[in-house]
Write a protein that holds these residues in place. Structure first.
Motif, mmCIF file in Angstrom:
data_model
loop_
_atom_site.group_PDB
_atom_site.id
_atom_site.type_symbol
_atom_site.label_atom_id
_atom_site.label_comp_id
_atom_site.label_asym_id
_atom_site.label_seq_id
_atom_site.Cartn_x
_atom_site.Cartn_y
_atom_site.Cartn_z
ATOM 1 N N UNK A 180 0.824 -1.204 0.000
ATOM 2 C CA UNK A 180 0.000 0.000 0.000
ATOM 3 C C UNK A 180 0.855 1.249 0.000
ATOM 4 N N UNK A 181 1.915 1.232 0.792
ATOM 5 C CA UNK A 181 2.853 2.346 0.777
ATOM 6 C C UNK A 181 3.523 2.492 -0.576
ATOM 7 N N UNK A 182 3.823 1.354 -1.220
ATOM 8 C CA UNK A 182 4.439 1.405 -2.549
ATOM 9 C C UNK A 182 3.485 1.993 -3.578
ATOM 10 N N UNK A 183 2.190 1.717 -3.454
ATOM 11 C CA UNK A 183 1.219 2.333 -4.367
ATOM 12 C C UNK A 183 1.268 3.853 -4.240
ATOM 13 N N UNK A 184 1.323 4.365 -3.013
ATOM 14 C CA UNK A 184 1.431 5.812 -2.824
ATOM 15 C C UNK A 184 2.712 6.365 -3.440
ATOM 16 N N UNK A 185 3.813 5.655 -3.267
ATOM 17 C CA UNK A 185 5.090 6.090 -3.853
ATOM 18 C C UNK A 185 5.034 6.042 -5.378
ATOM 19 N N UNK A 186 4.428 4.980 -5.918
ATOM 20 C CA UNK A 186 4.326 4.849 -7.367
ATOM 21 C C UNK A 186 3.456 5.952 -7.944
ATOM 22 N N UNK A 187 2.398 6.338 -7.225
ATOM 23 C CA UNK A 187 1.540 7.419 -7.701
ATOM 24 C C UNK A 187 2.308 8.734 -7.814
ATOM 25 N N UNK A 188 3.283 8.930 -6.946
ATOM 26 C CA UNK A 188 4.139 10.117 -7.027
ATOM 27 C C UNK A 188 5.067 10.024 -8.239
ATOM 28 N N UNK A 189 5.619 8.837 -8.464
ATOM 29 C CA UNK A 189 6.664 8.672 -9.470
ATOM 30 C C UNK A 189 6.134 8.513 -10.889
ATOM 31 N N UNK A 190 4.930 7.967 -11.037
ATOM 32 C CA UNK A 190 4.432 7.611 -12.361
ATOM 33 C C UNK A 190 3.310 8.541 -12.792
ATOM 34 N N UNK A 191 3.557 9.293 -13.825
ATOM 35 C CA UNK A 191 2.522 10.160 -14.374
ATOM 36 C C UNK A 191 1.518 9.371 -15.217
#
Length: 291
Positions: free
Chosen positions: A184-195
């Protein structure tokens, strides 16, 4: 002998153990004190832990699905993953990345991937311990490996998984991500990194700092457990930042349930009502933004 009662204090101690603030010896000592005896603690510990025996809700050889272990080029290493989708789809389907807890790509997460595939998605479940050769059978060892995992590289590997899934012949090119706990934390990080991420669903996942929120483009669905004080401490700041930056998001807090309430292999923490409601919201959210 009757099964001893599992208390909230025992569940909290297990949560500390699984997130590496208690080692196994200290956890068992605390559990023994809470249970009243070593025998009672030995009976309770398996109820708190995840059971591999109960992981397969959807059989691995379910005739409705096609599944295989694959590799894809990650940011810094070749990534192992489990790819599964409906066998007789009429056309390209939305893609979903399923991101595991801090136990790695285990039988439960593979099963979650199959469940998601039966909802009408082509699903990729990466093994984020691939840089170490993959997820070991020993869950304690797997959790220890996460403490030295390069998180920036892991985010890059998640984005590489999105690119791989978007290009899959069975995918319509629209890819979202669902993650649990560490995932779940990785999803939040991925949302920041991936446009290009189409949607993100985080189950009881750590939030990103407020100053990173402006970079988020994907709509987010955030599930939290009411009794999860550790993760819930970050909700207010995250919500304020998402609102301030006019992001599309939903937050649901499921009262009276524990961290990992979706994991039906953990008898003491699983909550069927909350898990079923969160799952229905998750599927509807992904179909809305990825179809």
């Amino acid at each position: 002998m009757d099964t001893p009662k599992v208390t909230q204090a025992m569940i909290d101690a297990y949560d500390e153990y699984t997130h590496l603030t208690l080692d196994r010896r200290a956890f068992m000592e605390r559990l023994t004190a809470l249970a009243g005896s070593g025998a009672a603690a030995a009976t309770i510990a398996p109820l708190l832990a995840a059971s591999k025996a109960s992981a397969a809700v959807i059989p691995e050889d379910d005739a409705r699905l096609k599944a295989e272990d694959v590799t894809y080029p990650g940011g810094t290493t070749e990534m192992k993953a489990y790819l599964v989708g409906p066998k007789d789809a009429a056309g390209p389907l939305p893609g979903v990345i399923v991101i595991h807890e801090n136990r790695g790509l285990n039988p439960h997460i593979r099963d979650v991937a199959r469940r998601m595939a039966l909802e009408g998605f082509v699903v990729l479940a990466p093994d984020f311990l691939s840089p170490y050769g993959g997820t070991p059978d020993d869950e304690d060892k797997a959790r220890e490996m996460f403490t030295t995992l390069d998180m920036a590289a892991a985010v890059n590997n998640a984005e590489a998984g999105r690119v791989y899934l978007a290009g899959n012949a069975d995918s319509n090119g629209n890819v979202g991500a669902v993650g649990f706990c560490w995932g779940g934390g990785m999803v939040n990080r991925l949302a920041v990194a991936s446009q290009a991420l189409g949607a993100g669903v985080a189950y009881y996942g750590a939030q990103v700092p407020a100053d990173q929120v402006p970079s988020i483009q994907a709509p987010l669905l955030l599930h939290y457990a009411g009794l999860d004080e550790r993760i819930n401490a970050g909700i207010d700041a995250y919500k304020a930042a998402l609102n301030e930056n006019k992001k599309t998001f939903e937050i649901h807090v499921y009262e009276g349930v524990n961290h990992a309430f979706n994991n039906d292999t953990s008898a003491a923490r699983y909550d069927k009502a909350a898990a079923d409601l969160a799952w229905s919201r998750t599927v509807a959210f992904l179909k809305k933004y990825l179809s």
